[in-house]
Design a protein around this motif. Structure first.
Motif, mmCIF file in Angstrom:
data_model
loop_
_atom_site.group_PDB
_atom_site.id
_atom_site.type_symbol
_atom_site.label_atom_id
_atom_site.label_comp_id
_atom_site.label_asym_id
_atom_site.label_seq_id
_atom_site.Cartn_x
_atom_site.Cartn_y
_atom_site.Cartn_z
ATOM 1 N N GLU A 130 -2.609 3.820 2.575
ATOM 2 C CA GLU A 130 -2.909 2.409 2.328
ATOM 3 C C GLU A 130 -4.313 2.054 2.777
ATOM 4 O O GLU A 130 -4.965 1.182 2.189
ATOM 5 C CB GLU A 130 -1.884 1.534 3.039
ATOM 6 C CG GLU A 130 -0.517 1.516 2.359
ATOM 7 C CD GLU A 130 0.505 0.699 3.136
ATOM 8 O OE1 GLU A 130 1.542 0.356 2.542
ATOM 9 O OE2 GLU A 130 0.271 0.415 4.330
ATOM 10 N N ARG A 131 -4.793 2.711 3.800
ATOM 11 C CA ARG A 131 -6.156 2.456 4.260
ATOM 12 C C ARG A 131 -7.188 2.946 3.256
ATOM 13 O O ARG A 131 -8.243 2.339 3.090
ATOM 14 C CB ARG A 131 -6.391 3.151 5.607
ATOM 15 C CG ARG A 131 -5.705 2.484 6.789
ATOM 16 C CD ARG A 131 -6.090 3.177 8.079
ATOM 17 N NE ARG A 131 -5.653 2.452 9.256
ATOM 18 C CZ ARG A 131 -5.924 2.805 10.504
ATOM 19 N NH1 ARG A 131 -6.673 3.887 10.729
ATOM 20 N NH2 ARG A 131 -5.484 2.110 11.531
ATOM 21 N N VAL A 132 -6.880 4.048 2.580
ATOM 22 C CA VAL A 132 -7.822 4.629 1.624
ATOM 23 C C VAL A 132 -7.860 3.816 0.336
ATOM 24 O O VAL A 132 -8.930 3.457 -0.172
ATOM 25 C CB VAL A 132 -7.442 6.089 1.327
ATOM 26 C CG1 VAL A 132 -8.316 6.661 0.213
ATOM 27 C CG2 VAL A 132 -7.565 6.936 2.585
ATOM 28 N N ASP A 133 -6.658 3.526 -0.206
ATOM 29 C CA ASP A 133 -6.569 2.790 -1.479
ATOM 30 C C ASP A 133 -5.182 2.173 -1.586
ATOM 31 O O ASP A 133 -4.225 2.853 -1.950
ATOM 32 C CB ASP A 133 -6.832 3.726 -2.657
ATOM 33 C CG ASP A 133 -6.687 3.020 -4.000
ATOM 34 O OD1 ASP A 133 -6.566 1.783 -4.016
ATOM 35 O OD2 ASP A 133 -6.673 3.720 -5.045
ATOM 36 N N PRO A 134 -5.040 0.881 -1.265
ATOM 37 C CA PRO A 134 -3.719 0.261 -1.284
ATOM 38 C C PRO A 134 -3.241 -0.182 -2.661
ATOM 39 O O PRO A 134 -2.152 -0.754 -2.780
ATOM 40 C CB PRO A 134 -3.922 -0.953 -0.370
ATOM 41 C CG PRO A 134 -5.350 -1.328 -0.580
ATOM 42 C CD PRO A 134 -6.088 -0.031 -0.777
ATOM 43 N N SER A 135 -4.014 0.082 -3.703
ATOM 44 C CA SER A 135 -3.678 -0.429 -5.025
ATOM 45 C C SER A 135 -2.492 0.314 -5.637
ATOM 46 O O SER A 135 -2.161 1.442 -5.261
ATOM 47 C CB SER A 135 -4.892 -0.298 -5.954
ATOM 48 O OG SER A 135 -5.116 1.057 -6.305
ATOM 49 N N ASP A 136 -1.873 -0.321 -6.629
ATOM 50 C CA ASP A 136 -0.742 0.286 -7.332
ATOM 51 C C ASP A 136 -1.171 1.493 -8.171
ATOM 52 O O ASP A 136 -0.323 2.256 -8.638
ATOM 53 C CB ASP A 136 -0.067 -0.744 -8.245
ATOM 54 C CG ASP A 136 0.628 -1.848 -7.455
ATOM 55 O OD1 ASP A 136 0.915 -1.616 -6.262
ATOM 56 O OD2 ASP A 136 0.859 -2.932 -8.020
ATOM 57 N N LYS A 137 -2.467 1.642 -8.375
ATOM 58 C CA LYS A 137 -2.965 2.776 -9.149
ATOM 59 C C LYS A 137 -3.010 4.069 -8.329
ATOM 60 O O LYS A 137 -3.228 5.146 -8.887
ATOM 61 C CB LYS A 137 -4.366 2.469 -9.682
ATOM 62 C CG LYS A 137 -4.407 1.313 -10.676
ATOM 63 C CD LYS A 137 -5.821 1.057 -11.163
ATOM 64 C CE LYS A 137 -5.854 -0.106 -12.145
ATOM 65 N NZ LYS A 137 -7.239 -0.373 -12.636
ATOM 66 N N ASN A 138 -2.815 3.957 -7.036
ATOM 67 C CA ASN A 138 -2.840 5.122 -6.148
ATOM 68 C C ASN A 138 -1.507 5.847 -6.273
ATOM 69 O O ASN A 138 -0.522 5.501 -5.609
ATOM 70 C CB ASN A 138 -3.096 4.672 -4.706
ATOM 71 C CG ASN A 138 -3.271 5.843 -3.756
ATOM 72 O OD1 ASN A 138 -2.903 6.977 -4.054
ATOM 73 N ND2 ASN A 138 -3.834 5.573 -2.588
#
Length: 217
Positions: free
Chosen positions: A116-124
């Motif tokens: 979540e720290r790196v990329d919290p988006s739904d695309k992750n």
């Protein structure tokens, strides 16, 4: 004299709790986290090559890893308490849940936190897969606690001591809501009623109210 080196708000609370449950004579040395990055101070890191909590000293022995310390104390000072022995009902359950704590539960909580720290988006996609595993892990724990009051069965054991940190204090670092899992919440209320748990948390982190409810406050 056993000496437990406790890093504030860390997995070393498990060992304080275990010592209290066993009624052991031990010295507790408390180390606050650094204010700038919440990590261990240099004097704590110098105690052991890994520099992580918990750390136990017993004479010349310096031992890390909460699971290893639990087993050491249980085998050297436990007198058969808080374990399920081979041949007894629940032996395999005890082994499974004792190791589930650091082998499965804690890693998935940390994995979600870091992703979540790196990329919290739904695309992750990796994060979404980790969240699915998180839900599967907690659903498995929820199911077990609907079958028995404690992880190894009817009796409280060291498997419970290993598990509770990830459900409570860990939520200071990775907040999450336990509302979807009522059996886990009921379990935490049983844990919170234990005198040894309350005594341990008061000694380890006197300024912290144990996070036994659904949402960390």
């Amino acid at each position: 004299m056993l000496t437990l080196h406790h890093l504030g708000r860390s997995q070393s609370e498990r060992i304080v709790w275990l010592c209290e449950e066993l009624g052991l004579d031990y010295e507790l040395k408390r180390y606050p986290r650094r204010t700038d990055n919440r990590l261990a101070p240099p004097e704590y890191k110098a105690l052991h090559p890994m520099g992580t909590a918990p750390i136990l000293t017993d004479g010349d022995l310096v031992l890390g890893e909460s699971g290893a310390i639990c087993e050491y104390l249980l085998q050297t000072h436990g007198d058969g308490r808080l374990v399920v022995k081979r041949g007894e009902p629940g032996f395999a359950d005890y082994l499974y849940w004792f190791h589930f704590a650091n082998g499965t539960l804690q890693p998935v909580v940390l994995q979600v936190r870091y992703l979540e720290r790196v990329d919290p988006s739904d695309k992750n996609a990796v994060l979404q897969a980790a969240r699915e595993r998180f839900n599967r892990v907690f659903s498995t724990l929820e199911k077990r606690l609907g079958e028995a009051p404690y992880l190894a069965g009817k009796e409280f054991t060291a498997a419970d001591i290993m598990t509770v940190f990830s459900l409570t204090t860990m939520r200071l670092f990775k907040p999450y809501d336990l509302s979807p899992w009522p059996n886990i919440l009921a379990y935490l209320q049983r844990i919170g009623a234990r005198p040894a748990y309350r005594q341990a948390m008061q000694k380890a982190d006197p300024d912290l109210t144990p996070l036994l409810g659904a949402i960390p406050e």
